[in-house]
Structures are given as structure tokens and as C-alpha cells.
Design a protein around this motif. Structure first.
Motif: not given
Length: 186
Positions: A60-81, A108-115
Motif C-alpha cells: 500500500h505504501a507504493d501507492l503513495e507519491g502519485s495519483w493512481t487509478l486502481l482496478y481489481f479484475g482477472f486476466t481470464k475475464c472474457p469481456d468486462i475486465c 494505472p494499477v491492476f490487482v488480480s482477484v484470481d490468484p
């Protein structure tokens, strides 16, 4: 002659009390209507520790210092992600072109919900094949680490059943939201 329990004095006292209560009600109502309409700052964010696609630690400390666009998704998502990641990249590019005079560019930051499937090597391959934005940071971690990050940002996501996980062929229902975080990570 008998006196009635209701007399001029009791009527006057009732009228003064009713007028006072009405005045108090109106004052409180006006105060609430004129008051600050903001509900406050949402309780979002908090400690988390993940790894990026190059297997470097990211907290979370790496989010500091610049504006961030944060999105949670997964790479096997067929359309929405993919659509949301394309929007994320588009907004990032527009902000870059706008010349806002930011000390550091929007990240821009992407966090996978499919570890289970989105390992660092899978993230590298996916974002090499789909280069949404060159500054995009893709994150993953263990199930517990991803749970902690998702909980910190109030992200809902479903976990696959044991059968689905064993087959490796499943979709994940999840919140679809992009957070804009300030340079303080808020």
C-alpha cells in the motif's frame, strides 16, 4: 361551581410549549438542510502486500507519491475486465495529454482477484499480449494477500468451487470499479 381542569393558564402553557417545540424542530431542520451535505470520507484502503508481474514486492505504501487509478479484475475475464482496462488506459493517456502539471504521472494499477491462475508469469504474458498502457502495474499474491487487498478497498469477488478450481475453467463475479487515489494513497 366546579372548575374545569382545562383553563386559560393550561391552554397558554400548552400553546407556548407547542410553539417552542415547533421552533426547535424548524431550527434543527434548517441546520440539517444548510449543513455540509458531504457524507464524509469513505473508509477505503489499508495495509496490503502483493507482488507485481516481475515478482517484486508491492505494498500500500507504493501507492503513495502519485495519483493512481486502481482496478481489481482477472486476466481470464472474457469481456468486462479487458473493456475496463482499455478505459483505464484511455483515461491515463488523456490525463497525460491534458498536461495537468502533476509532479508524477498518473499510475494505472491492476490487482488480480484470481490468484490461483494469475501468477506473476501469467500477468507478464497477458499484459505483453494486451499492452493496455506501458505504466500499468499488474499485481497478484496469495489468496490471503489478495483477500486482504480486496477487503481494504471493499471489493466483492466470488471464489471458485473446489470442482471449478480443479478444472481451471471458471469465471469470477467481482465489483467493477476504478478508484482514483490521491498521492497520499487515499
Amino acid at each position: 361551581r366546579r372548575r374545569s381542569p382545562i383553563g386559560w393558564a393550561s391552554l397558554a402553557l400548552t400553546g407556548v410549549s407547542a410553539a417552542g417545540l415547533y421552533a426547535l424542530y424548524r431550527r434543527e431542520l434548517d441546520r440539517k438542510l444548510r449543513g455540509n451535505r458531504a457524507a464524509g470520507t469513505p473508509d477505503l484502503g489499508g495495509p496490503f502486500a502483493l507482488v507485481d508481474a516481475q515478482e517484486k514486492p508491492f505494498t500500500h505504501a507504493d501507492l503513495e507519491g502519485s495519483w493512481t487509478l486502481l482496478y481489481f479484475g482477472f486476466t481470464k475475464c472474457p469481456d468486462i475486465c479487458p473493456d475496463e482496462l482499455a478505459k483505464l488506459a484511455d483515461v491515463t493517456e488523456r490525463l497525460d495529454r491534458a498536461g495537468l502539471g502533476l509532479e508524477r504521472p498518473v499510475r494505472p494499477v491492476f490487482v488480480s482477484v484470481d490468484p490461483r491462475r494469475d501468477t506473476p508469469s501469467r500477468l507478464r504474458a497477458y499484459f505483453k499480449e494486451h499492452p493496455f498502457h506501458p505504466r500499468l502495474v499488474a499485481l497478484t499474491g496469495s489468496e490471503a494477500e489478495v483477500d486482504r487487498a480486496a477487503r481494504a478497498y471493499r471489493i466483492y469477488y466470488s471464489k471458485p468451487t473446489a470442482e471449478e478450481a480443479a478444472s481451471g475453467d471458471y469465471l469470477i463475479d467481482h465489483s467493477i470499479i476504478v478508484y482514483l487515489l490521491d498521492p497520499n494513497g487515499q
